[in-house]
Design an enzyme around this catalytic site. Structure first.
Site, short mmCIF file in Angstrom:
data_model
loop_
_atom_site.label_atom_id
_atom_site.label_comp_id
_atom_site.label_asym_id
_atom_site.label_seq_id
_atom_site.Cartn_x
_atom_site.Cartn_y
_atom_site.Cartn_z
CG PHE A 48 6.14 6.88 -48.08
CD1 PHE A 48 6.23 5.51 -48.73
CD2 PHE A 48 6.09 7.77 -49.11
CE1 PHE A 48 6.39 5.18 -50.03
CE2 PHE A 48 6.25 7.51 -50.45
CZ PHE A 48 6.02 6.14 -50.78
CE LYS A 65 5.90 15.51 -41.70
NZ LYS A 65 4.93 14.71 -41.70
CD GLU A 105 1.75 13.21 -43.93
OE1 GLU A 105 1.00 13.98 -45.02
OE2 GLU A 105 2.74 13.20 -43.55
CB SER A 138 8.65 14.84 -53.61
OG SER A 138 8.29 15.96 -53.17
CB CYS A 173 15.72 8.46 -53.76
SG CYS A 173 16.85 8.20 -52.45
CD GLU A 180 11.27 10.17 -57.67
OE1 GLU A 180 12.24 9.42 -56.84
OE2 GLU A 180 10.87 11.27 -57.21
#
Length: 490
Positions: free
Chosen positions: A155, A179, A182, A232, A287, A381
């Protein structure tokens, strides 16, 4: 749901060059983090929908891969022009669905353009080797595309991360199913439309929306040759394990816990501004964001400047929103827990509300001093605009803390001592190192990627070394000269 309540039409699938609906698929709401408004709905596709996309890509592969790379790349020259032409609208869409500031969103589109520009240079890099290995015997190497490949993207960069894979993989002759997250599906659908407008043949690029079901189906599908994943570490491990168990080539990039080592001789103003920018840029949802500052010795003067600089970052003005209400709650829980354990909150971003956007998801810049290395905020994180400061006495002690964390994306060191900087650069267990740079992201042609639990798999999906990931090598040995005689090679 009444479509009149949606700002954008319902998200569709993009298969074989067409936007298509599957009415029986359930949907999730797409909510803007900026103000909590409803933007659209996104379908949760089935494995059957994925198979339609894969079959379209499989059918398109022979024709697309048979086009010389010099001709394939022409589509991406046109596409790059379309990115430039539509930069403003694409940036505004990133703001709405991802919560970024307009400046950050524009930078993301600029990076997408740069990534596409690099892909346009691949014809100059992909040439194989030719060598006469014996009298009358020639060996040559050539690279061939893999076939149908898949890209699963997160995202936090709805345009840039897709462009880590789309231009390189397609220019090199593969066809793709992607993909999107969402949570931010709108940008990738716009990318699909622009690729079609640029002249990309039908079936070469396909989009399938969904959640865990589609990720698992991608890992299992027998006609997908390779998978790239960014997200992740927990999910990266699962994708890598499941994909490779199905004999696919997989590169999965995971999370991070990036440490910035600050020495007393660091230039104060530059260090403070760089660290705050690293912590708060993209609201800390990247990240490569700074997460921990390891202060070596007497650095109070720099910490004070960091706190002053952080207070210039204003939510809703030059700081965007975090992606969801759940993310806001999680980040604030980390801060509260550290405070209860004795850490000192120097700048507190909890309970932030932006006037006129009361339903948005905002966390202000947060600076926490006197954190100990065993606290959760120092080990896990956080993925928010939060800096934990751990005090150390030596560079070696700081490196021990850095290298004991399981991740390995980036380390930074701020100093004017070249020997100390080199010491850190050589010993940090990370794939990317910055010297007086808060976000040491390599620029093309250098590739992006960390070590340890920040990366699973070999090779790279970006930069010059991505050629090896997105292609397979063929070696051809030729002998035409009968007079050369016979030796052990022939």
């Amino acid at each position: 749901m009444d479509t009149l309540t949606l700002k954008y039409p319902k998200v569709q699938q993009f298969i074989n060059g067409r936007f298509v609906d599957f009415p029986d698929e359930s949907c999730l709401e797409v909510i803007s983090p900026l103000d909590g408004s409803l933007l659209s709905t996104v379908p949760l596709s089935s494995a059957e929908t994925l198979d339609q996309a894969v079959q379209a890509a499989k059918t398109a592969f022979p024709l697309w891969s048979g086009i010389p790379i010099k001709e394939r790349v022409q589509v991406f020259y046109e596409y790059m022009n379309l990115l430039k032409k539509n930069s403003r609208a694409l940036s505004e869409l990133i703001c709405e669905e991802g919560g970024k500031t307009l400046i950050e969103a524009r930078a993301e589109i600029d990076k997408s353009i740069e990534l596409t520009e690099f892909a346009c240079s691949l014809p100059q890099m992909i040439g194989g080797e030719v060598l006469e290995v014996s009298r009358g015997v020639e060996c040559r190497s050539e690279r061939y595309p893999l076939g149908v490949v898949a890209s699963i993207v997160p995202f936090n960069f709805p345009s840039m991360v897709p462009h880590w894979t789309i231009p390189n993989a397609l220019v090199l002759g593969n066809t793709m199913v992607i993909k999107p997250s969402e949570q931010v599906p709108l940008s990738v659908m716009r990318i699909a439309a622009l690729l079609k407008e640029a002249g990309l043949p039908d079936g070469v690029f396909n989009v399938v929306n969904g959640d865990k079901t589609i990720v698992e189906a991608i890992c299992d599908h027998p006609d997908i040759a390779a998978i790239s994943f960014v997200g992740s570490t927990k999910v990266a491990k699962l994708v890598y394990t499941r994909g490779t168990a199905n004999l696919k080539r997989v590169l999965a990039l995971g999370g991070a816990k990036n440490h910035l080592i600050v020495l007393p001789d660091a230039v104060p103003d530059m260090t403070a501004s760089n660290i705050v920018a690293s912590v708060t840029g993209c609201c800390g949802q990247r990240c490569m964001a700074a997460s921990i500052m390891l202060g070596v010795g007497e650095v109070d003067h720099i910490v004070d400047l960091i706190c002053e600089e952080a207070q210039k970052v204003i939510p809703g003005k030059n700081l965007g929103a975090v992606i969801s209400r759940q993310a806001k709650e999680r980040i604030e829980n980390y801060i509260t827990e550290a405070e209860k354990l004795g850490a000192r909150i120097r700048v507190d971003g909890r309970n932030t509300v932006v006037s006129g956007k009361e339903d948005g998801y905002y966390v202000g810049p947060t600076i926490i001093d006197n954190v100990t290395a065993d606290m959760a905020i120092a080990r896990e994180e956080v993925f928010g605009p939060v800096l934990a400061i751990v005090r150390t006495q030596t560079v070696s002690e700081a490196l021990t803390i850095e290298n004991s964390n399981p991740y390995g994306n980036a380390t930074g060191v701020f100093t004017q001592n070249g020997s100390a900087a080199r010491y850190v650069a050589e010993r940090a267990s990370t794939g990317m190192v910055g010297i007086n740079i808060g976000v040491p992201v390599p620029r093309e042609p250098f590739s992006f990627g960390g070590w340890n639990e920040s990366k699973f798999g070999a090779l790279d999906i970006t930069g010059k070394s991505s050629i090896e990931f997105w292609t397979k090598l063929k070696k051809i040995t030729t002998k035409w000269n009968a007079e050369a005689g016979v030796n052990w090679m022939s």
